[in-house]
Design a protein around this motif. Structure first.
Motif, PDB file in Angstrom:
ATOM      1  N   THR A  63      57.724  45.925  68.717  1.00  0.00           N
ATOM      2  CA  THR A  63      56.776  46.132  69.963  1.00  0.00           C
ATOM      3  C   THR A  63      57.492  46.942  71.027  1.00  0.00           C
ATOM      4  O   THR A  63      56.961  47.706  71.404  1.00  0.00           O
ATOM      5  N   LEU A  64      58.659  46.671  70.907  1.00  0.00           N
ATOM      6  CA  LEU A  64      59.500  47.640  72.108  1.00  0.00           C
ATOM      7  C   LEU A  64      59.324  49.091  71.567  1.00  0.00           C
ATOM      8  O   LEU A  64      59.385  49.868  72.277  1.00  0.00           O
ATOM      9  N   ALA A  65      59.377  49.416  70.282  1.00  0.00           N
ATOM     10  CA  ALA A  65      59.276  50.641  69.841  1.00  0.00           C
ATOM     11  C   ALA A  65      57.993  51.340  70.084  1.00  0.00           C
ATOM     12  O   ALA A  65      57.903  52.399  70.446  1.00  0.00           O
ATOM     13  N   GLY A  66      56.991  50.613  69.739  1.00  0.00           N
ATOM     14  CA  GLY A  66      55.580  50.894  70.064  1.00  0.00           C
ATOM     15  C   GLY A  66      55.320  51.126  71.341  1.00  0.00           C
ATOM     16  O   GLY A  66      55.054  52.464  72.019  1.00  0.00           O
ATOM     17  N   VAL A  67      55.991  50.433  72.497  1.00  0.00           N
ATOM     18  CA  VAL A  67      55.700  50.635  73.965  1.00  0.00           C
ATOM     19  C   VAL A  67      56.430  51.866  74.347  1.00  0.00           C
ATOM     20  O   VAL A  67      55.956  52.591  75.106  1.00  0.00           O
ATOM     21  N   GLY A  68      57.831  52.093  73.753  1.00  0.00           N
ATOM     22  CA  GLY A  68      58.521  52.974  73.837  1.00  0.00           C
ATOM     23  C   GLY A  68      57.872  54.520  73.590  1.00  0.00           C
ATOM     24  O   GLY A  68      57.834  55.391  74.374  1.00  0.00           O
ATOM     25  N   VAL A  69      57.140  54.509  72.465  1.00  0.00           N
ATOM     26  CA  VAL A  69      56.514  55.737  71.936  1.00  0.00           C
ATOM     27  C   VAL A  69      55.626  55.931  72.912  1.00  0.00           C
ATOM     28  O   VAL A  69      55.198  57.268  73.171  1.00  0.00           O
ATOM     29  N   VAL A  70      54.626  55.070  73.281  1.00  0.00           N
ATOM     30  CA  VAL A  70      53.588  55.268  74.245  1.00  0.00           C
ATOM     31  C   VAL A  70      54.064  55.892  75.739  1.00  0.00           C
ATOM     32  O   VAL A  70      53.498  56.917  76.206  1.00  0.00           O
ATOM     33  N   THR A  71      55.162  55.161  76.067  1.00  0.00           N
ATOM     34  CA  THR A  71      55.743  55.633  77.304  1.00  0.00           C
ATOM     35  C   THR A  71      56.443  56.940  77.500  1.00  0.00           C
ATOM     36  O   THR A  71      56.116  57.818  78.112  1.00  0.00           O
ATOM     37  N   LEU A  72      57.003  57.309  76.286  1.00  0.00           N
ATOM     38  CA  LEU A  72      57.629  58.650  75.782  1.00  0.00           C
ATOM     39  C   LEU A  72      56.553  59.569  75.838  1.00  0.00           C
ATOM     40  O   LEU A  72      56.667  60.921  76.430  1.00  0.00           O
ATOM     41  N   ALA A  73      55.374  59.420  75.159  1.00  0.00           N
ATOM     42  CA  ALA A  73      54.411  60.457  75.087  1.00  0.00           C
ATOM     43  C   ALA A  73      53.868  60.751  76.519  1.00  0.00           C
ATOM     44  O   ALA A  73      53.558  61.901  76.880  1.00  0.00           O
ATOM     45  N   TRP A  74      53.522  59.653  77.164  1.00  0.00           N
ATOM     46  CA  TRP A  74      53.026  59.905  78.619  1.00  0.00           C
ATOM     47  C   TRP A  74      53.947  60.603  79.454  1.00  0.00           C
ATOM     48  O   TRP A  74      53.807  61.709  80.239  1.00  0.00           O
ATOM     49  N   PHE A  75      55.500  60.255  79.337  1.00  0.00           N
ATOM     50  CA  PHE A  75      56.232  61.118  80.100  1.00  0.00           C
ATOM     51  C   PHE A  75      56.490  62.586  79.693  1.00  0.00           C
ATOM     52  O   PHE A  75      56.436  63.446  80.635  1.00  0.00           O
ATOM     53  N   LEU A  76      56.450  62.976  78.502  1.00  0.00           N
ATOM     54  CA  LEU A  76      56.499  64.108  78.123  1.00  0.00           C
ATOM     55  C   LEU A  76      55.396  64.966  78.380  1.00  0.00           C
ATOM     56  O   LEU A  76      55.373  66.224  78.839  1.00  0.00           O
ATOM     57  N   ILE A  77      54.077  64.605  78.487  1.00  0.00           N
ATOM     58  CA  ILE A  77      52.956  65.095  78.698  1.00  0.00           C
ATOM     59  C   ILE A  77      52.907  65.484  80.116  1.00  0.00           C
ATOM     60  O   ILE A  77      52.644  66.564  80.712  1.00  0.00           O
ATOM     61  N   ALA A  78      53.292  64.562  81.098  1.00  0.00           N
ATOM     62  CA  ALA A  78      53.514  64.851  82.458  1.00  0.00           C
ATOM     63  C   ALA A  78      54.484  65.750  82.706  1.00  0.00           C
ATOM     64  O   ALA A  78      54.439  66.849  83.744  1.00  0.00           O
ATOM     65  N   ASN A  79      55.660  65.857  82.076  1.00  0.00           N
ATOM     66  CA  ASN A  79      56.704  66.805  82.296  1.00  0.00           C
ATOM     67  C   ASN A  79      56.361  67.897  81.876  1.00  0.00           C
ATOM     68  O   ASN A  79      56.710  69.022  82.441  1.00  0.00           O
ATOM     69  N   GLY A  80      55.519  68.278  80.974  1.00  0.00           N
ATOM     70  CA  GLY A  80      54.935  69.521  80.329  1.00  0.00           C
ATOM     71  C   GLY A  80      54.055  70.229  81.176  1.00  0.00           C
ATOM     72  O   GLY A  80      54.112  71.526  81.411  1.00  0.00           O
ATOM     73  N   ILE A  81      53.189  69.400  81.931  1.00  0.00           N
ATOM     74  CA  ILE A  81      52.392  69.689  83.015  1.00  0.00           C
ATOM     75  C   ILE A  81      53.315  70.405  84.167  1.00  0.00           C
ATOM     76  O   ILE A  81      52.857  71.430  84.666  1.00  0.00           O
ATOM     77  N   THR A  82      54.248  69.691  84.441  1.00  0.00           N
ATOM     78  CA  THR A  82      54.945  69.935  85.569  1.00  0.00           C
ATOM     79  C   THR A  82      55.771  71.235  85.159  1.00  0.00           C
ATOM     80  O   THR A  82      55.899  72.262  85.960  1.00  0.00           O
ATOM     81  N   MET A  83      56.093  71.525  84.242  1.00  0.00           N
ATOM     82  CA  MET A  83      57.028  72.763  83.516  1.00  0.00           C
ATOM     83  C   MET A  83      56.118  74.003  83.686  1.00  0.00           C
ATOM     84  O   MET A  83      56.503  75.192  84.151  1.00  0.00           O
ATOM     85  N   VAL A  84      54.651  73.670  83.162  1.00  0.00           N
ATOM     86  CA  VAL A  84      53.691  74.675  83.154  1.00  0.00           C
ATOM     87  C   VAL A  84      53.472  75.462  84.771  1.00  0.00           C
ATOM     88  O   VAL A  84      53.316  76.352  85.007  1.00  0.00           O
ATOM     89  N   ARG A  85      53.347  74.297  85.416  1.00  0.00           N
ATOM     90  CA  ARG A  85      53.112  74.604  87.041  1.00  0.00           C
ATOM     91  C   ARG A  85      54.247  75.251  87.677  1.00  0.00           C
ATOM     92  O   ARG A  85      53.971  76.327  88.438  1.00  0.00           O
ATOM     93  N   LYS A  86      55.511  74.817  87.272  1.00  0.00           N
ATOM     94  CA  LYS A  86      56.644  75.483  87.790  1.00  0.00           C
ATOM     95  C   LYS A  86      57.089  76.742  87.280  1.00  0.00           C
ATOM     96  O   LYS A  86      57.817  77.422  87.783  1.00  0.00           O
ATOM     97  N   GLU A  87      57.245  76.790  85.921  1.00  0.00           N
ATOM     98  CA  GLU A  87      57.964  77.878  85.165  1.00  0.00           C
ATOM     99  C   GLU A  87      56.928  78.897  84.485  1.00  0.00           C
ATOM    100  O   GLU A  87      57.437  79.822  83.687  1.00  0.00           O
ATOM    101  N   GLY A  88      55.640  78.312  84.345  1.00  0.00           N
ATOM    102  CA  GLY A  88      54.733  79.425  83.456  1.00  0.00           C
ATOM    103  C   GLY A  88      54.503  78.793  82.213  1.00  0.00           C
ATOM    104  O   GLY A  88      54.919  77.730  81.887  1.00  0.00           O
ATOM    105  N   ARG A  89      53.600  79.602  81.378  1.00  0.00           N
ATOM    106  CA  ARG A  89      53.222  79.105  80.248  1.00  0.00           C
ATOM    107  C   ARG A  89      54.033  79.762  78.794  1.00  0.00           C
ATOM    108  O   ARG A  89      53.395  79.916  78.106  1.00  0.00           O
TER     109      ARG A  89
END
Length: 334
Positions: A63-89
């Motif tokens: 269960t913890l692994a599943g929750v961790g994967v979902v949380t990690l996916a959300w974090f990576l997508i959010a960070n990716g959007i931030t990277m594109v905004r600040k550093e380009g594509r």
């Protein structure tokens, strides 16, 4: 206690590896294996004593692994959007976004296979999970041991402080990321100088196609403007990659002092891979890191990890192929 023997053996090999040379990827893998085998040993021990508790622990971990994967996916997508905004594509800036999307796709494949419950889809999903598990294991090993390496006490006697270069802004100006390396190098130089030595500051970096001067020259100019003595600076101005940074710097140091020792300065996300390259190129020194902006760190770490996968491509290709062949064999049996 027999269940813990494999973990103990891996940990013993890890300790031996660190003593021999802490700049090895095998140390990271052995530490990871020791931890995983210790958890498995604990589960087996608990299950042998109290079967129900063992099953409950497995459910909790999954269960913890599943929750961790979902949380990690959300974090990576959010960070990716931030990277594109600040550093380009650029491709490098899209790594965290791509990793997050890949995790979402993996979860969707797994859920779909469980719902439809077809043999082919189940085998495909299981194979994809196995490959993802292998990558995740290596990445966690890289993260944990890389952080540990950065905190291990290093030998402070040094004849050189080598600063690895990066790109310049507008072809002439030292960017904040590189300025952070140079500032950390100045602090390390001051620390070494207080112990009675005056090590040479070796700036390393050649001239890129969009740069008006070699990076090492711009780095030296920055140091001088910060009050660092110009007579203690040496420039290595031919390199275009980290491998060349260290190879060419090694040549300069050996020519001046065959028994040299050095401290290598880069950013914290780059420390462990630079240490591995330093070992491979025969540089006698360890690596320390300068801080990196928090939003930039995830993509940078993924980029470093991908570079390590490429560096060990033969081993990884063999293991990937074994997983794929195992999945094909299971599908054939069904």
């Amino acid at each position: 206690m027999v269940a813990f023997v494999p973990s103990f053996v891996c940990f013993l090999l890890f300790c031996v590896g660190v003593v021999r040379d802490r700049r090895r990827m095998s140390n990271a893998v052995l530490l990871g294996l020791s931890t995983v085998l210790a958890v498995i040993g604990l589960l087996l021990h608990v299950a042998s004593e109290r079967a129900q508790l063992g099953r409950d622990l497995v459910v909790v971990l999954l269960t913890l692994a599943g929750v961790g994967v979902v949380t990690l996916a959300w974090f990576l997508i959010a960070n990716g959007i931030t990277m594109v905004r600040k550093e380009g594509r650029s491709p490098a800036n899209l790594l965290s976004l791509g990793a997050g999307i890949a995790l979402v796709a993996l979860l969707a494949l797994l859920v779909t296979s469980l719902v439809l419950h077809t043999h082919t889809l189940l085998v495909v999903a299981a194979t994809a999970v196995a490959l993802a598990g292998y990558i995740a294991f290596l990445f966690l090993c890289f993260l944990v041991y890389g952080a540990l390496y950065g905190r291990l006490r290093i030998r402070r006697r040094a004849d050189y402080v080598v600063v690895l270069g990066s790109g310049l802004i507008g072809g002439t100006t030292v960017p904040p990321l590189l300025a952070g390396r140079l500032d950390r190098a100045r602090k390390e130089h001051s620390r070494l100088s207080r112990k009675g030595r005056r090590p040479v500051m070796l700036t390393s970096g050649g001239q890129g196609p969009d740069e008006k001067l070699p990076e090492s020259h711009a780095m030296a100019d920055y140091l001088v403007t910060q009050g660092f003595p110009a007579d203690l600076i040496e420039r290595e101005d031919r390199s275009t990659t980290t491998d060349e940074n260290l190879t060419f710097s090694k040549t300069l140091m050996e020519q001046a002092n065959p028994d040299y020792r050095c401290v290598i300065v880069t950013n914290n996300y780059h420390v462990f891979r630079a240490a591995i390259i330093a070992r491979r190129t025969g540089v006698r020194g360890h690596v320390i890191g300068a801080p990196t902006a928090a939003y930039f760190w995830p993509s940078a770490m993924i980029r470093e990890f991908v570079a390590l996968l490429v560096a060990y491509r033969r081993t990884n290709a063999v293991l990937f192929l074994l997983v794929l062949l195992s999945g094909a064999f299971i599908w054939w049996l069904g």
